[in-house]
Design an enzyme around this catalytic site. Structure first.
Site, PDB file in Angstrom:
ATOM      1  N   CYS A  70     -10.122  11.023   8.133  1.00 37.12           N
ATOM      2  CA  CYS A  70      -8.799  10.496   7.748  1.00 37.12           C
ATOM      3  C   CYS A  70      -7.667  11.262   8.425  1.00 37.12           C
ATOM      4  O   CYS A  70      -7.618  12.494   8.355  1.00 37.12           O
ATOM      5  CB  CYS A  70      -8.663  10.580   6.229  1.00 37.12           C
ATOM      6  N   CYS A 104       0.882  -1.171   0.000  1.00 36.93           N
ATOM      7  CA  CYS A 104       0.000   0.000   0.000  1.00 36.93           C
ATOM      8  C   CYS A 104       0.918   1.219   0.000  1.00 36.93           C
ATOM      9  O   CYS A 104       1.616   1.470   0.981  1.00 36.93           O
ATOM     10  CB  CYS A 104      -0.877  -0.045   1.244  1.00 36.93           C
ATOM     11  N   CYS A 145     -10.383  14.968   4.196  1.00 34.65           N
ATOM     12  CA  CYS A 145     -11.583  14.202   4.589  1.00 34.65           C
ATOM     13  C   CYS A 145     -11.643  14.153   6.116  1.00 34.65           C
ATOM     14  O   CYS A 145     -10.609  13.993   6.776  1.00 34.65           O
ATOM     15  CB  CYS A 145     -11.520  12.788   4.025  1.00 34.65           C
ATOM     16  N   CYS A 195      -6.408   1.644   7.134  1.00 35.41           N
ATOM     17  CA  CYS A 195      -6.870   2.749   6.285  1.00 35.41           C
ATOM     18  C   CYS A 195      -7.110   3.998   7.113  1.00 35.41           C
ATOM     19  O   CYS A 195      -7.796   3.947   8.132  1.00 35.41           O
ATOM     20  CB  CYS A 195      -8.201   2.399   5.625  1.00 35.41           C
TER      21      CYS A 195
HETATM   22  N1  SAH Z   1      -6.762   9.306  -1.100  1.00 40.08           N
HETATM   23  C1  SAH Z   1      -7.293   8.164  -1.691  1.00 40.08           C
HETATM   24  C2  SAH Z   1      -6.594   6.878  -1.291  1.00 40.08           C
HETATM   25  C3  SAH Z   1      -6.093   6.721   0.112  1.00 40.08           C
HETATM   26  S1  SAH Z   1      -7.107   6.212   1.392  1.00 40.08           S
HETATM   27  C4  SAH Z   1      -8.753   8.060  -1.392  1.00 40.08           C
HETATM   28  O1  SAH Z   1      -9.236   8.781  -0.537  1.00 40.08           O
HETATM   29  O2  SAH Z   1      -9.436   7.262  -2.062  1.00 40.08           O
HETATM   30  C5  SAH Z   1      -7.735   4.565   1.039  1.00 40.08           C
HETATM   31  C6  SAH Z   1      -9.148   4.362   1.585  1.00 40.08           C
HETATM   32  O3  SAH Z   1      -9.175   4.427   3.021  1.00 40.08           O
HETATM   33  C7  SAH Z   1     -10.113   5.427   1.085  1.00 40.08           C
HETATM   34  O4  SAH Z   1     -11.316   4.838   0.637  1.00 40.08           O
HETATM   35  C8  SAH Z   1     -10.322   6.255   2.322  1.00 40.08           C
HETATM   36  O5  SAH Z   1     -11.523   6.971   2.287  1.00 40.08           O
HETATM   37  C9  SAH Z   1     -10.289   5.213   3.408  1.00 40.08           C
HETATM   38  N2  SAH Z   1     -10.118   5.759   4.756  1.00 40.08           N
HETATM   39  C10 SAH Z   1      -9.583   6.949   5.124  1.00 40.08           C
HETATM   40  N3  SAH Z   1      -9.664   7.107   6.457  1.00 40.08           N
HETATM   41  C11 SAH Z   1     -10.258   6.004   6.964  1.00 40.08           C
HETATM   42  C12 SAH Z   1     -10.598   5.554   8.273  1.00 40.08           C
HETATM   43  N4  SAH Z   1     -10.344   6.298   9.353  1.00 40.08           N
HETATM   44  N5  SAH Z   1     -11.183   4.353   8.402  1.00 40.08           N
HETATM   45  C13 SAH Z   1     -11.414   3.573   7.312  1.00 40.08           C
HETATM   46  N6  SAH Z   1     -11.109   3.930   6.058  1.00 40.08           N
HETATM   47  C14 SAH Z   1     -10.544   5.137   5.873  1.00 40.08           C
HETATM   48 FE1  SF4 Z   2      -9.282  11.899   1.878  1.00 38.99          FE
HETATM   49 FE2  SF4 Z   2      -7.339  10.781   3.338  1.00 38.99          FE
HETATM   50 FE3  SF4 Z   2      -7.790   9.953   0.793  1.00 38.99          FE
HETATM   51 FE4  SF4 Z   2      -6.731  12.368   1.285  1.00 38.99          FE
HETATM   52  S1  SF4 Z   2      -5.804  10.394   1.783  1.00 38.99           S
HETATM   53  S2  SF4 Z   2      -8.381  11.903  -0.151  1.00 38.99           S
HETATM   54  S3  SF4 Z   2      -7.782  13.007   3.157  1.00 38.99           S
HETATM   55  S4  SF4 Z   2      -9.155   9.747   2.532  1.00 38.99           S
END
Ligand code: SAH
Ligand code: SF4
Length: 343
Positions: A122, A108, A119, A334
């Protein structure tokens, strides 16, 4: 002393140029290439089918890598998280996941230091955007895993720090290197996006054969906006058209990632709206139970709400999987990546 060439991240033509400069044959270039990508050596000294004399000459102008492993943590489930430091002092995580009974080794990788999308669920987003990674810096993450474990990575997912479609040129260049130099097939690579429409359109135009994953997380614009701010710029209605265009152009099924947050996105109404939203999109669905992060008001969904959500989507004709939580005990799951030591 002038700066040495970093061999990791170079392509065959670059190796040929180095061989030429050292008055060696193209065959030497191929040997160096294979030592870097297929055998993942740590030093030029380990390239034992090159003469000692040639290795010395090569060492004068080049070195294998310039990244350092700041920390390495191993989870109870076998997941390994590396914090990798680049020469400018920035760090990103890369995570190696192994799944039981499978020979797959999935890396990953991060595509940016931090992330601008912010977000609300995240940890990476909370940190803000620092900078894009170069293709070589992306590739280095997989090489770091291979060098450390002695194993060959078979799958790559762009699900670490960053929004890959906001660093598209470098991500595409790293994709070519994964394909051609690591010999990882396009279909074993997944790019996950929060929904950057111009990037999705570009990938459609290129007829990308890797898997595109979309972080949908809510089928209703008002709710999605609260958790993924980029929804204001690229709203669901337009996103849907871009996704349909993508599946038409590439012939590929997309993966819809759906984050289940208790009482916000995991309800029966949301499941039903999601089924309607996805009705005419060629996709599979991957449900991701929320992993708690520091200072967040969100809660994990219950097992029964996860199962109900799954049932409703399956009933609508979709193939649905639930993402296994990997490495949560070492903050490698994630959304838990921040690029900091002991974060
Ligand atoms: N930035 C990209 C890829 C990285 S994150 C994106 O947002 O798609 C990979 C996945 O993990 C994404 O679907 C994201 O929304 C999710 N993710 C982020 N924070 C998370 C959390 N706290 N718990 C579970 N999944 C999460
Ligand atoms: Fe959203 Fe985190 Fe993916 Fe960035 S890395 S787009 S903040 S989920």
């Amino acid at each position: 002393m002038s700066k040495k060439i970093i061999l990791s991240g170079l392509i065959q033509q670059d190796f040929e140029k180095i061989a030429q400069d050292l008055k060696a044959s193209k065959f030497r270039a191929r040997q160096i290439h294979n030592w870097i990508y297929l055998k993942s050596v740590k030093s030029i000294d380990e390239m034992t089918d090159l003469s000692k004399d040639f290795r010395e000459k090569l060492s004068e102008i080049a070195q294998v890598s310039d990244v350092t492993v700041k920390t390495k943590q191993v989870s109870e489930d076998g997941t390994i998280k590396y914090l990798i430091g680049y020469p400018d002092g920035n760090c990103v995580e890369t995570v190696l996941m192994r799944f039981d009974n499978r020979t797959n080794l999935t890396a990953c990788v991060s595509s940016q230091v931090g992330c601008a999308i912010n977000c609300s669920f995240c940890a990476t987003g909370k940190r803000g955007f620092v900078r894009n990674l170069t293709a070589a810096e992306i590739v280095e993450q997989v090489l770091t895993i291979q060098r450390d474990t002695g194993l060959k990575v078979t799958n790559v997912v762009f699900m670490g720090q960053g929004e890959p479609l906001l660093n598209l040129d470098n991500v595409l260049q790293s994709l070519t290197i994964f394909n051609e130099d690591f010999q990882i097939g396009a279909r074993r690579i997944t790019i996950s996006t929060s929904g950057i429409i111009p990037g999705i359109n570009k990938l459609a135009e290129l007829e990308m054969q890797s898997t595109l994953a979309l972080s949908l997380h809510a089928p209703v614009s008002e709710v999605r906006k609260q958790i993924i701010p980029v929804e204001s710029k690229y709203p669901l209605a337009e996103l849907k058209e871009a996704l349909k265009n993508y599946t038409n152009k590439t012939g590929r099924r997309i993966t819809i990632e759906y984050l289940l947050i208790k009482d916000l996105t995991d309800t029966i109404e949301m499941a039903e709206s999601t089924a309607i939203f996805l009705k005419d999109i060629k996709c599979n669905v991957n449900l991701i139970p929320y992993n708690p992060i520091k200072d967040s008001k969100f809660k994990k969904p219950s097992t029964s709400s996860i199962m109900k959500f799954k049932y409703i989507l399956e009933h609508s004709g979709k193939k649905v999987t639930i993402r296994l939580e990997r490495g949560a005990d070492i903050d490698a799951a994630c959304g838990q990546l921040t690029g900091k030591v002991n974060s």
